[in-house]
Design an enzyme around this catalytic site. Structure first.
Site, short mmCIF file in Angstrom:
data_model
loop_
_atom_site.label_atom_id
_atom_site.label_comp_id
_atom_site.label_asym_id
_atom_site.label_seq_id
_atom_site.Cartn_x
_atom_site.Cartn_y
_atom_site.Cartn_z
N GLY A 138 8.33 -18.16 -1.66
CA GLY A 138 8.57 -18.80 -3.09
C GLY A 138 8.68 -17.57 -4.14
O GLY A 138 9.44 -17.91 -5.09
N GLY A 185 30.95 0.36 -23.49
CA GLY A 185 31.57 1.70 -23.62
C GLY A 185 30.32 2.68 -23.98
O GLY A 185 29.27 2.22 -23.25
N GLU A 236 0.90 -1.24 0.07
CA GLU A 236 0.11 -0.07 -0.18
C GLU A 236 0.95 1.19 0.12
O GLU A 236 2.04 1.23 0.54
CB GLU A 236 -0.80 0.06 1.42
CG GLU A 236 -1.87 -1.17 1.16
CD GLU A 236 -2.87 -1.05 2.43
OE1 GLU A 236 -2.79 0.08 3.09
OE2 GLU A 236 -3.65 -2.02 2.52
N GLN A 280 43.64 -8.41 -20.74
CA GLN A 280 43.41 -9.16 -19.41
C GLN A 280 42.50 -8.41 -18.52
O GLN A 280 41.61 -9.16 -17.80
CB GLN A 280 44.86 -9.35 -18.69
CG GLN A 280 44.64 -10.16 -17.30
CD GLN A 280 46.17 -10.05 -16.77
OE1 GLN A 280 46.90 -10.78 -17.30
NE2 GLN A 280 46.46 -9.31 -15.97
N ARG A 283 34.64 -6.41 -31.12
CA ARG A 283 34.85 -5.00 -30.92
C ARG A 283 36.68 -4.98 -31.05
O ARG A 283 37.23 -5.56 -29.99
CB ARG A 283 34.46 -4.26 -29.58
CG ARG A 283 35.15 -2.91 -29.25
CD ARG A 283 34.52 -1.97 -30.05
NE ARG A 283 34.84 -0.79 -29.53
CZ ARG A 283 34.73 0.52 -30.42
NH1 ARG A 283 34.30 0.38 -31.58
NH2 ARG A 283 34.89 1.75 -30.03
N GLU A 327 9.27 -7.56 -3.79
CA GLU A 327 9.14 -8.79 -2.83
C GLU A 327 10.21 -9.12 -1.86
O GLU A 327 10.54 -9.93 -1.63
CB GLU A 327 9.22 -10.08 -3.85
CG GLU A 327 7.90 -10.04 -4.95
CD GLU A 327 7.93 -11.26 -5.73
OE1 GLU A 327 8.19 -12.35 -5.05
OE2 GLU A 327 7.27 -11.37 -6.74
#
Length: 384
Positions: A241, A339, A127, A279, A268, A363
């Site tokens: 659930g 990017g 509410e 890396q 890219r 929830e």
């Protein structure tokens, strides 16, 4: 995926993956733009048994276990989060509430059309002044002969506009606090049931979220779900659930974001090579994949507890907390990897980023999940 899956569960996963990629995904970006409710998706999903997966066949459900449901929901979420949130509410909260607490007459009248996907359901607990604290809700239901008169306003109701029926919580005895809250199945179209303001949201744009207003809305006592005073118990049990469902959605969206990022990085080129060779990005991919796998395992573990009939409240909260926070980190990294392109609506990661944001809120916020988990640790002193 290390979690052991049966041949049947793998078959469900493969079937839904194909459906999600061929039917749901191609129009997801357009629906996000137009805010069009994907009714055609749900009709097809109903035919496939995806709208009442854990409901027995005698009530027109698929009779699947929770793990199969979680796997299916992950696939749908990866294709379209808006579609998956409606599927989640329908399965985890609406159908399960009526199956667990409904009378045989209510199951015949309401559960069958819900489980088959002919009717979309909603659950109205929140509410304007009662979100994380449902006991402070002000909606009332006063007994009047063979009916109840409901008055009040519900807010942020998923599928409130497009649903055919709504489970509504209301106070029937103010003095009893949470034990004075009852639940009612309210059908659309009856006098005094008004669909109010529809929210213009940041994400999940093809899933409507709106206010529901009740003004002297007369509901038959036959439509009360469970006994008087059962409303809070029904809401809390089915939200457990629902939290597994949110965790599954989070994993699905995160996987989609990772897949999109890997595809982009391989295509890219910068400084004479694909950026996937650097890396710095490869380590980001490793972290993303590790977090996604951890969230998936937590979600499947909670689903497994539910399938075994064990208490799964804390496991559901852990899965929801970790997965919903994870998907926000992963989608942010995915957008960064893209990017400037990630900031445009030409690429799906922008939508993933917006859709994911609410997962830590609805929830049960992340803060509420931490309350549930810490209460379990500090009060019950049981092993996790």
């Amino acid at each position: 995926m290390p979690f052991h899956l049966t041949d049947e569960q793998l078959m469900v996963q493969a079937m839904v993956r194909e459906f999600a990629r061929k039917v749901v995904a191609p129009t997801a970006m357009e629906r996000d733009r137009t805010k069009a409710f994907p009714a055609e998706n749900f009709e097809k999903m109903g035919e496939l048994g995806l709208m009442g997966m854990m409901i027995p066949p005698e009530y027109e459900g698929a009779g699947a276990d929770t793990i199969s449901y979680v796997l299916a929901l992950m696939e749908v979420a990866g294709a379209c989060a808006s579609t998956s949130v409606v599927m989640s509410v329908q399965n985890s909260i609406v159908c399960e509430s009526i199956y667990r607490y409904g009378s045989e007459d209510q199951k015949e009248r309401f559960l069958k059309p819900l489980a088959s996907g002919r009717v979309i359901g909603a659950f109205a607990l929140t509410e304007p002044q009662a979100g994380s604290d449902p006991v402070s809700q002000s909606t009332t239901a006063v007994r009047d002969g063979d009916a109840y008169i409901i008055n009040g306003t519900k807010r942020f109701i998923t599928s409130g506009k497009n649903s055919g029926l709504v489970i509504v919580t209301a106070k029937t005895d103010e003095s009893q606090r949470h034990k004075g809250i009852s639940a009612f199945i309210v059908e659309k179209g009856i006098p005094g049931f008004i669909v109010g303001h529809t929210d213009d949201k940041m994400g999940l744009c093809a899933s409507d979220t709106c206010d529901l207003i009740f003004e002297d809305c007369r509901v038959s006592a036959d439509n009360r779900l469970g006994k008087e005073g059962d409303g809070f118990k029904i809401a809390m049990k089915c939200l457990d659930g629902g939290r597994i469902g949110i965790a599954a959605q989070s994993v699905g969206v995160a996987r989609a974001a990772l897949d999109a990022s890997v595809k982009y990085a391989k295509g890219r080129n910068q400084f004479g090579q694909p950026i996937s060779k650097f890396q710095g990005l490869r380590w980001i991919f490793a972290d993303m994949a590790t977090e996604i796998e951890a969230a998936a395992q937590l979600t499947l573990a909670a689903a497994s507890n539910k399938d075994r009939g064990e208490n799964y409240t804390v496991q559901a909260s852990m899965a929801k907390l970790f997965a919903s926070e994870m998907v926000n980190r992963v989608t942010a990294k995915a957008l960064q990897i893209h990017g400037g392109y990630g900031f445009t609506k030409d690429y799906p990661v922008e939508r993933f980023y917006r859709d994911a944001r609410v997962f830590t809120i609805y929830e049960g916020t992340s803060e509420i999940q931490r309350v549930v988990i810490s209460n379990h640790i500090l009060k019950d002193k049981r092993k996790l």
